[in-house]
Scaffold this active site. Structure first.
Site, short mmCIF file in Angstrom:
data_model
loop_
_atom_site.label_atom_id
_atom_site.label_comp_id
_atom_site.label_asym_id
_atom_site.label_seq_id
_atom_site.Cartn_x
_atom_site.Cartn_y
_atom_site.Cartn_z
N ASP A 35 99.89 1.46 13.61
CA ASP A 35 100.62 2.18 14.65
C ASP A 35 100.52 3.48 13.51
OD1 ASP A 35 102.02 4.06 15.93
OD2 ASP A 35 103.90 3.27 15.34
N ASP A 57 101.43 7.24 13.54
CA ASP A 57 102.25 8.15 14.29
C ASP A 57 102.43 9.49 13.55
OD1 ASP A 57 105.01 7.51 16.55
OD2 ASP A 57 105.16 9.38 15.25
N ASP A 116 112.01 1.03 7.54
CA ASP A 116 111.56 0.24 8.50
C ASP A 116 110.26 -0.67 7.99
OD1 ASP A 116 110.76 2.90 10.55
OD2 ASP A 116 109.88 2.21 8.91
#
Ligand code: SF4
Lengths: 477, 354
Positions: free
Chosen positions: A109, A111, A379
């Site tokens: 991912d 981002d 995270d």
């Protein structure tokens, strides 16, 4: 995350929801929905317009045929559509345990939120993240050796790109193993000790007293059998060359300043002064501030500690003057940059003859080549989460109204999200921009046009209007 | 590979097929007098696993080899009857370790055969081999020098030395053995083996005291290293910790003598708190007989981004437990040596666990 549905706390009125739902439905009716690879074994999840702006994800859904899935999507018209990266024996079961995990695509991912740069506009932000994606693709193709046909690149419809790798070899990797892949591309845990080995050939410096062997020429170990090297070693050697050429072209003062900064940063991260007592440290600081000209040796003699310790204390306290040292290094670098042979040694053979010059540059090279996949501290990156749901390619992103576009590598290179992911018409419609209007919503750039809106009624092409409504910045008028 | 190799590597699929091809029934193994030696050796495997490791006997002929080979299923059944997490782990590790010694002496051809038995994609060379990265990460040791990023990798192939390859095979063997345990045991067999089981249980009991970490009766939170303090404040404010940090925190707290319930309470505030699951995880890290995994070292912490808030004491230690004892000593809370003895002594088994 601006386009994350969770951040969109503005209420969306009934008429707006209805309008968006209708227009999304038109889109889904007119596209043949390409199903992801092996979709029967995947779990699906949806967020519907009804509940927005609350984010209620309905998951644990499974479809047994493409027709069934398409019918559901066209009938229910979700605002956001997701499917699992994982394959399950029973994808529709209510708990993870009952689903029985059987493997998962490898997902990245990218981002814009993870990038250090602060973009000035949405367009610039998307450019940055596209470059980052390019860098990652280089890792996937060269280092990991995935072939293009097992990689799909997907514009997320929001702030970045997703990469799905469905090479059969990666499907069964567990979370900790995927974490190793994340660490590899994000430069986490790279230790230069493992990157270099002592060079086989000896290097001499010609000096006043004849030849002197330089102790520590190093060789990047991936250059052993392959000219030009591979992997991280290659990236680092290329960066060094780039750095040398670049700094040689700058004017002297600029170049010295850049080097000083680089070296100071590097050194202050490395030095440790904990074994030196606070009194001595204070004494050193006092001596140096009172007389800037005082040399290391004199201070060391006065305080009666080794010269290196004095140096470290000065570095820690930002009192070390790197100018002289830097100038010497810079001269060497400039000479080397002019010498094709020297460049070849680094670029083709991976030889670093005078590593002290380059330690700081190597550090910078690692930073520069690392991929930002979210903070390692807070995270778990998406890649390591083997049960994550991911946006379905070809669906619409309910937070922007743009299409989640699957791309091949050549398509990706030419891809312009603010043009190519826009699916709605340019028919003009009225919307009411609600207050407070956030600065970042006051200007919309799409399809090569720029629209400035203000609170109250605005007339815009449908695609831009839908974008603002999805963002929660406007209601249908 | 032939039956002599199977005796050494009884966990391979080839060995399994060979045993299946032999002409006898499983229950004969547990009833027939002829197999008494096999049963004794099977029990010995488990006992040795708890002690200094499984010693491989000298095998001179096919009969010896068959006996040795058959003692493996016996050992597995014993472990399965007892079904204790700690024993299972310890036994699997010991089997793999004793095979490791023998991997080193194998010819390249046999190594290659062994690798393919484990579906490992490898090109074996005289000194350096190339292994596919997916196989590499599955079995690599969790140490900085083994991290994928610190290896040479080109187009999916990671370079490893043949010594490292043997280590990878060990881990592959360990994982396979452990994942097939406990095995389904036909009814009645555990009863037949009762004597052996009692003997093993007795040994486990004896080891329990020897291995357990009594650690600190008194917990000294003001001596916790910064990384632990950070994780604790995260945990207690409901932030979801990463896998590696959860492991690090839990093992650290267990190592210094905190009890399972205390630790579970700590996690009780997480948004997705699941008491069952948490208890299971903590117990797993603790090990069923009370031998905790040793908490990760500073360099491992750093690697996973868990070294947060390094302070001056950190400069002088290389392990968060070292921090704890140093700080305790610095603040006059205990005698350095005594604490070090209790905490750092490596009687805890450091298993490859992140
Ligand atoms: S140096 Fe070690 S003890 Fe200190 S914060 Fe980092 S991991 Fe923790």
């Amino acid at each position: 995350m601006v386009l994350n549905p969770k951040d969109n706390k503005n209420p969306m009125n009934f008429r707006t929801k209805n309008f968006l739902r209708k227009r999304f439905q038109d889109y889904y009716n007119s596209t043949d929905l390409a199903m992801p690879h092996d979709f029967i074994r995947r779990e699906w999840g949806f967020i519907f317009f009804d509940q927005m702006p609350e984010v209620v994800m309905r998951r644990h859904k499974a479809f047994s045929s493409g027709g069934e899935a398409a019918e559901y999507i066209r009938g229910m018209v979700p605002a956001h559509l997701y499917h699992s990266a994982a394959y399950y024996e029973y994808p529709g079961a209510g708990t993870m345990k009952e689903k029985q995990w059987q493997g998962a695509d490898l997902i990245f991912d990218l981002d814009a939120d993870h990038l250090p740069q602060v973009p000035r506009s949405y367009a610039e932000m998307l450019d940055n993240v596209k470059n980052e994606t390019m860098k990652l693709l280089d890792f996937l193709l060269d280092d990991f050796g995935f072939t293009e046909d097992v990689i799909s690149i997907v514009f997320s419809g929001g702030r970045g790109y997703h990469i799905h790798v469905h090479d059969p070899k990666v499907l069964s990797l567990e979370s900790a193993e995927r974490r190793e892949i994340v660490d590899y591309v994000s430069g986490t845990g790279l230790m230069t000790d493992f990157l270099f080995k002592p060079a086989k050939h000896k290097v001499y410096a010609e000096g006043k007293f004849g030849k002197k062997q330089l102790e520590s020429s190093k060789r990047i170990s991936s250059f052993d059998d392959v000219t030009g090297g591979f992997g991280w070693g290659k990236r680092i050697s290329q960066y060094i060359i780039h750095f040398m050429k670049d700094i040689s072209q700058k004017n002297r003062e600029e170049a010295v300043n850049e080097m000083v900064e680089l070296i100071r940063d590097y050194q202050s991260k490395k030095v440790s002064t904990h074994h030196i007592s606070p009194d001595k440290e204070e004494l050193i600081i006092r001596m140096k501030t009172e007389d800037d000209k005082m040399g290391l040796k004199r201070i060391a003699d006065a305080v009666r500690i080794p010269v290196d310790d004095v140096r470290n204390v000065l570095i820690k306290n930002n009192l070390m003057n790197f100018k002289r040292e830097t100038t010497v290094k810079l001269n060497k670098i400039r000479n080397m940059a002019q010498n094709p042979k020297a460049l070849e040694m680094i670029g083709k053979k991976g030889m670093i003859d005078d590593p002290y010059i380059f330690d700081a540059v190597v550090e910078k090279a690692i930073e520069n080549n690392s991929i930002n996949l979210g903070s390692a501290h807070t995270d778990e990156p998406v890649t390591a989460d083997i049960k994550r749901l991911i946006r379905m390619p070809s669906s619409l992103h309910g937070g922007s109204g743009m299409k989640v576009v699957p791309l091949t590598l050549p398509e990706f290179k030419k891809f312009e999200p603010l043009n190519d992911a826009v699916v709605f018409s340019s028919r003009e419609i009225d919307i009411e921009v609600i207050s407070p209007l956030k600065p970042r919503n006051s200007k919309v750039e799409m399809k090569g046009k720029s629209f400035t809106v203000s609170e109250g009624i605005n007339t815009l092409p449908e695609y831009a209007a839908i974008y603002l409504m999805c963002r929660g910045a406007a209601e249908y008028a | 590979m032939d039956v002599l190799d199977f005796a050494n590597f009884p966990f391979t699929n080839c060995a399994l097929r060979y045993v299946e091809g032999l002409d006898f029934q499983l229950d004969e193994l547990f009833s027939e007098l002829a197999f008494e030696g096999v049963r004794v050796r099977g029990k010995e495997r488990v006992l040795q696993a708890m002690g200094d490791g499984i010693a491989k006997p000298d095998i001179s002929d096919e009969t010896d080899a068959k006996m040795e080979l058959l003692s493996y299923p016996v050992a597995r059944i014993l472990v399965s009857c007892i079904n204790d997490t700690f024993l299972t782990r310890r036994y699997s590790l010991a089997e793999a370790k004793s095979a490791h010694e023998l991997f080193k002496n194998l010819s390249l051809a046999s190594l290659k055969e062994l690798a393919s038995d484990f579906n490992i994609d490898i090109t074996i060379g005289e000194h350096i081999s190339g292994i596919h990265f997916t196989d590499y990460v599955r079995f690599a040791v969790r140490e900085p020098g083994w991290k994928l990023i610190n290896r040479n990798m080109d187009h999916g192939t990671v370079q490893i030395s043949n010594k490292e390859f043997a280590r990878i095979m060990e881990e592959a063997a360990r994982k396979r053995i452990e994942s097939n345990l406990p095995a389904d045991v036909p009814p009645g067999i555990c009863t037949v083996l009762e004597d052996a089981i009692l003997e093993i249980r007795g040994e486990m009991e004896a080891r329990r005291t020897e291995f357990s970490i009594d650690g600190f009766k008194e917990i000294m939170p003001d001596c916790f290293p910064p990384c632990v303090v950070h994780a604790l404040s995260g945990a207690s404010s409901g932030v979801n910790l990463t896998h590696t940090m959860r492991f690090a925190l839990t093992s650290f707290l267990l190592n210094i003598g905190m009890n399972v319930d205390g630790i579970i309470d700590l996690f009780n505030v997480s948004p997705d708190f699941d008491e069952e699951k948490t208890r299971y995880q903590v117990m797993h890290i603790q090990g069923a007989t009370g031998t905790a995994y040793k908490s990760p070292s500073c360099s491992t912490m750093l690697t996973y981004g868990n070294c947060i808030g390094k302070d001056s004491v950190c400069e002088r230690i290389s392990h968060p437990l070292g921090y704890y004892s140093k700080k305790a000593w610095l603040t006059g809370k205990g005698k350095d040596d005594e604490i070090k003895d209790r905490v750092l002594q490596d009687r805890t088994k450091t298993l490859d666990k992140t």
